[in-house]
Scaffold this active site. Structure first.
Site, PDB file in Angstrom:
ATOM      1  CD  GLU A   1       3.934   3.038   7.695  1.00 31.14           C
ATOM      2  OE1 GLU A   1       2.758   3.345   7.449  1.00 31.14           O
ATOM      3  OE2 GLU A   1       4.811   3.875   7.980  1.00 31.14           O
TER       4      GLU A   1
ATOM      5  CG  LEU B   1       3.851  16.482   4.107  1.00 31.11           C
ATOM      6  CD1 LEU B   1       3.193  16.656   5.483  1.00 31.11           C
ATOM      7  CD2 LEU B   1       3.690  15.029   3.661  1.00 31.11           C
TER       8      LEU B   1
ATOM      9  CD  GLN C   1       2.265   8.547  -0.840  1.00 28.23           C
ATOM     10  OE1 GLN C   1       1.438   8.677   0.042  1.00 28.23           O
ATOM     11  NE2 GLN C   1       1.961   8.123  -2.053  1.00 28.23           N
TER      12      GLN C   1
ATOM     13  CG  ASN D   1       4.726  11.244   2.608  1.00 23.99           C
ATOM     14  OD1 ASN D   1       4.016  12.016   1.973  1.00 23.99           O
ATOM     15  ND2 ASN D   1       4.295  10.035   2.952  1.00 23.99           N
ATOM     16  CG  ASP D   2       6.219   7.041   2.225  1.00 22.24           C
ATOM     17  OD1 ASP D   2       6.467   7.881   3.098  1.00 22.24           O
ATOM     18  OD2 ASP D   2       5.512   6.037   2.424  1.00 22.24           O
TER      19      ASP D   2
ATOM     20  NE  ARG E   1       0.441   2.088   5.917  1.00 20.57           N
ATOM     21  CZ  ARG E   1      -0.134   1.857   7.097  1.00 20.57           C
ATOM     22  NH1 ARG E   1      -1.333   1.276   7.145  1.00 20.57           N
ATOM     23  NH2 ARG E   1       0.467   2.197   8.222  1.00 20.57           N
ATOM     24  CG  ASP E   2       3.267   1.185   2.268  1.00 19.07           C
ATOM     25  OD1 ASP E   2       2.418   1.986   1.838  1.00 19.07           O
ATOM     26  OD2 ASP E   2       3.705   1.218   3.435  1.00 19.07           O
TER      27      ASP E   2
ATOM     28  CE1 TYR F   1      -2.891   7.538   2.326  1.00 18.39           C
ATOM     29  CE2 TYR F   1      -2.652   5.627   3.736  1.00 18.39           C
ATOM     30  CZ  TYR F   1      -3.066   6.924   3.560  1.00 18.39           C
ATOM     31  OH  TYR F   1      -3.652   7.613   4.596  1.00 18.39           O
ATOM     32  CB  SER F   2       3.799   4.096  -0.424  1.00 15.78           C
ATOM     33  OG  SER F   2       4.142   5.364   0.075  1.00 15.78           O
TER      34      SER F   2
END
Length: 489
Positions: free
Chosen positions: A217, A41, A60, A43-44, A163-164, A103-104
């Site tokens: 986000e 998968l 990600q 994603n970002d 986050r991020d 995480y991002s």
């Protein structure tokens, strides 16, 4: 989890070998000029940067399945956005700080090194413990070296949805912007400033959006010559007839930010993309260009994507350039995308007609201009005639509304998206069609839309234009496109 268990679960050599074996991508639903993986998968987009003569694109990635778990970072690099080194695993959970996922975060160059900053996801039972960590790219090893934890927990007054991080410079000062949620469950963007070598809480960016979703986000702050822009992805906006129609949104505010008071004088929040499949974008600045990638997908709607059953999910968008004018962003595919064209353009034209058809290729670029004349309603279809399927763009002059409709497809996500589009006498579309990914730029980039279409048959659609009254003129250019070229590391 012990170090040995992390090393066994995230075996870089084995995962990289499996990636190499998966290229070139073979399934008919796999795209050729959108970055995606043979399994897992995606994603970002993360850590976007220019370093040592190359563009670096981290993203990600769950290499172990098609669920939102085991979040790692994949990495590719390119000099021209057409020729790429094969993707590889670059960052993965390896200690108690990020045991539940990397995480991002963002990337930047400092002291002749590519530095990265990301959120460590750690859970203690049901409790989330967000920490922000600095790291360094090690090109000779193809990995991200983890360095210090620079922010140990969320600030007072905020939940653990914190986050991020993404770094930017403003007025000669160095900041991190993070997405956050207040204890009242309101979305915010929070700043830290680097002083005397340490990151210190500066406070919230003060906006005119005090009650605008329950979480923001993936923020990116862009100090452009024409003004300041804050990109972010608010969650929890209620859908309206012509906006906020996705489950989660991504957009921006533009204006002037004061680094001392943290006040942002800005205009309205505008969505970055009007399609079905766009979220969590990130942008960076290089040689006067603001370059953006988005995640082509939508969290919490994985059942709408049939590739899940084939072992992979989602893509990144094509890179697009952002330009700010009069408080609004305009979008365009990067100039480098022209290198995908195979041969010269095929021109097409028609006058005083209510219907026109054009054959295209499986991977196509179409520049289209329609002089509307007396027509009040015009349809532009990608018609998979052999499968009895179609995607439709419809423009209504009376209401100035563009509609994108996927009800004509039998597989994957369907639905309708409607948005306002200012058109006088001439409707313009610039369409990129990959095998399943479609990106469209409207009215010279005033709006954009990204989405997937999964036909039940391996056929090329017809391009069909129709109207309720005679159109003055239809003219355009069509190119067959190639795909990214992948090289061994």
């Amino acid at each position: 989890m012990a170090k040995e268990a992390f090393e066994k679960l995230f075996d870089k050599a084995a995962i990289d070998a499996k990636v190499r074996k998966g290229f070139p991508l073979r399934h008919r639903w796999h795209n050729d000029f959108h970055l995606e993986m043979p399994f897992g998968l995606v994603n970002d987009p993360n850590g976007l940067s220019w370093f040592a003569g190359k563009y670096h694109i981290f993203f990600q990635w769950n290499p172990l399945g098609v669920e939102h778990r085991h979040k790692c970072w994949g990495h590719v690099e390119t000099e021209d956005f057409v020729h790429y080194r094969l993707p590889a695993l670059a960052l993965w959970p390896s200690d108690m700080h990020d045991k539940d996922g990397c995480y991002s975060g963002g990337g930047f160059v400092e002291d002749d090194a590519l530095r990265l900053v990301y959120t460590c996801n750690c859970r203690d039972g049901k409790k989330r413990i967000p920490m922000q960590r600095i790291a360094s790219w090690q090109p000779e090893k193809g990995i991200v070296q983890k360095d210090a934890i620079i922010i140990e927990h969320e600030p007072s007054g905020y939940t653990a949805h914190f986050r991020d991080p993404n770094r930017f410079l403003k007025d000669g000062r160095e900041f991190l912007v993070l997405g956050a949620q207040t204890v009242e469950e309101k979305g915010r963007a929070v700043l830290y400033e680097k002083k005397a070598g340490a990151w210190q809480l500066a406070g919230e960016i003060k906006t005119d959006l005090p009650d605008f979703g329950y979480m923001w986000e993936c923020p990116t702050f862009l100090p452009l010559a024409e003004g300041d822009v804050l990109l972010f992805s608010p969650q929890g906006l209620e859908a309206e007839e012509y906006r906020w129609q996705n489950l989660y949104q991504s957009g921006y505010i533009a204006g002037k930010f004061d680094a001392d008071s943290l006040e942002f004088q800005h205009g309205a929040f505008h969505e970055l993309d009007q399609g079905f499949d766009f979220y969590a974008p990130q942008a960076f600045l290089h040689e006067g260009r603001a370059i953006l990638f988005g995640w082509m997908g939508m969290p919490d709607l994985e059942e709408e994507y049939p590739t899940r059953e084939e072992g992979w999910l989602f893509s990144l968008t094509m890179p697009r350039e952002l330009r700010l004018s009069d408080g609004r962003l305009f979008y365009a595919p990067l100039e480098e995308m022209k290198a995908l064209r195979k041969g010269e353009a095929r021109k097409f034209t028609a006058a005083r007609t209510v219907e026109f058809g054009q054959m295209i290729a499986q991977k196509s670029e179409i520049e289209l201009e329609i002089l509307l004349g007396d027509a009040q309603q015009v349809h532009i279809d990608l018609a998979y005639i052999g499968a009895g399927e179609y995607v439709r763009f419809s423009y209504q002059r009376r209401t100035s509304v563009m509609t994108i409709e996927r009800h004509g497809m039998k597989c994957g996500g369907r639905g309708v998206r409607r948005f306002r589009l200012a058109v006088r006498d001439s409707l313009k579309l610039h369409i990129y069609k990959d095998k399943t990914a479609i990106e469209v730029f409207f009215q010279d980039g005033a709006e954009a839309a990204s989405f997937f279409v999964f036909s039940t048959q391996d056929i090329v659609p017809n391009f069909v234009i129709s109207a309720d009254r005679k159109l003055d003129k239809i003219e355009g250019s069509f190119w067959e496109l190639g795909g990214f070229e992948w090289n061994e590391r």
